[in-house]
Design a protein around this motif. Structure first.
Motif, mmCIF file in Angstrom:
data_model
loop_
_atom_site.group_PDB
_atom_site.id
_atom_site.type_symbol
_atom_site.label_atom_id
_atom_site.label_comp_id
_atom_site.label_asym_id
_atom_site.label_seq_id
_atom_site.Cartn_x
_atom_site.Cartn_y
_atom_site.Cartn_z
ATOM 1 N N HIS A 75 -1.556 -40.874 -12.163
ATOM 2 C CA HIS A 75 -2.753 -41.665 -11.845
ATOM 3 C C HIS A 75 -2.223 -42.935 -11.033
ATOM 4 O O HIS A 75 -1.748 -42.802 -9.990
ATOM 5 C CB HIS A 75 -3.382 -42.296 -12.916
ATOM 6 N N ASP A 76 -2.313 -44.084 -11.596
ATOM 7 C CA ASP A 76 -1.918 -45.265 -10.778
ATOM 8 C C ASP A 76 -0.723 -45.937 -11.145
ATOM 9 O O ASP A 76 -0.323 -47.327 -11.037
ATOM 10 C CB ASP A 76 -3.046 -46.483 -10.718
ATOM 11 N N PRO A 111 -0.562 -50.160 -6.410
ATOM 12 C CA PRO A 111 -1.945 -50.620 -5.672
ATOM 13 C C PRO A 111 -2.348 -49.320 -5.120
ATOM 14 O O PRO A 111 -1.956 -48.453 -4.962
ATOM 15 C CB PRO A 111 -1.310 -51.618 -4.874
ATOM 16 N N ARG A 112 -3.767 -49.522 -4.864
ATOM 17 C CA ARG A 112 -4.507 -48.165 -4.321
ATOM 18 C C ARG A 112 -4.068 -48.052 -2.731
ATOM 19 O O ARG A 112 -4.496 -46.824 -2.406
ATOM 20 C CB ARG A 112 -6.005 -48.639 -4.257
ATOM 21 N N THR A 113 -3.241 -48.794 -2.299
ATOM 22 C CA THR A 113 -2.664 -48.654 -0.881
ATOM 23 C C THR A 113 -1.608 -47.751 -0.857
ATOM 24 O O THR A 113 -1.220 -47.245 0.183
ATOM 25 C CB THR A 113 -2.369 -49.863 -0.190
ATOM 26 N N ASP A 115 0.687 -44.298 -1.335
ATOM 27 C CA ASP A 115 0.144 -42.966 -1.256
ATOM 28 C C ASP A 115 1.108 -41.999 -2.473
ATOM 29 O O ASP A 115 2.350 -42.069 -2.033
ATOM 30 C CB ASP A 115 0.604 -42.225 0.153
ATOM 31 N N ARG A 135 -0.982 -45.306 2.291
ATOM 32 C CA ARG A 135 -1.787 -44.556 2.743
ATOM 33 C C ARG A 135 -2.002 -45.009 4.072
ATOM 34 O O ARG A 135 -1.918 -46.029 4.655
ATOM 35 C CB ARG A 135 -3.129 -44.364 2.178
#
Length: 149
Positions: A75-76, A111-113, A115, A135
């Motif tokens: 996941h993250d 972080p969501r940034t 990949d 990403r």
């Protein structure tokens, strides 16, 4: 100026244990922790660098077998796990062990940034280097300014 806390010092400044006794207690706790061996978890130190391309993570894991280092992205969360085993037999007659042995583990929330599917790991000279690329849509881009005349 603040005074450093001494667990063997009483509130009036007197030392509850003499210096020789304090040294013996210190050695006792060091010996106990050395005997625990692989049963304790350790947290390896890490440096984190951020660039426009992504994040680079460097983790100190000296003396670890590179084949036994586990890097997991779920996941993250990025989790590192490795074990450094004691490299001696009881016949060696070691008098003092100061190096840390046991299971090393560390987790980082990504972080969501990042990949997560393109994470790369490299181990060299006792340092694990992880490359966490951004990403494509999260990378900074230059916007051209148009001038109306």
């Amino acid at each position: 100026m603040q005074k450093r806390w001494n667990p063997f010092e009483m509130s009036n400044g007197a030392v509850a244990l003499g210096p020789l006794m304090a040294k013996e207690f210190d050695q006792l706790f060091r010996d106990l922790s050395a005997r625990q061996g692989s049963s304790r978890e350790l947290v390896p130190p890490a440096d984190i660098y951020e660039t426009a391309e992504g994040i680079t993570l460097q983790v100190d894991l000296p003396g670890h077998d590179p084949k036994a280092i586990e890097v997991k992205v779920e996941h993250d969360t990025l989790t590192l796990k490795s074990e450094r085993k004691v490299e001696r037999s009881d016949k060696d007659g070691a008098r003092r062990l100061e190096r840390s042995f046991g299971v090393y583990t560390r987790s980082f929330v990504l972080p969501r940034t990042v990949d997560a599917s393109r994470v790369e790991a490299r181990y060299e000279n006792g340092v694990l280097t992880l490359t966490l690329p951004r990403r494509e849509e999260a990378r900074p881009r230059v916007v051209e300014v148009k001038v109306n005349s």
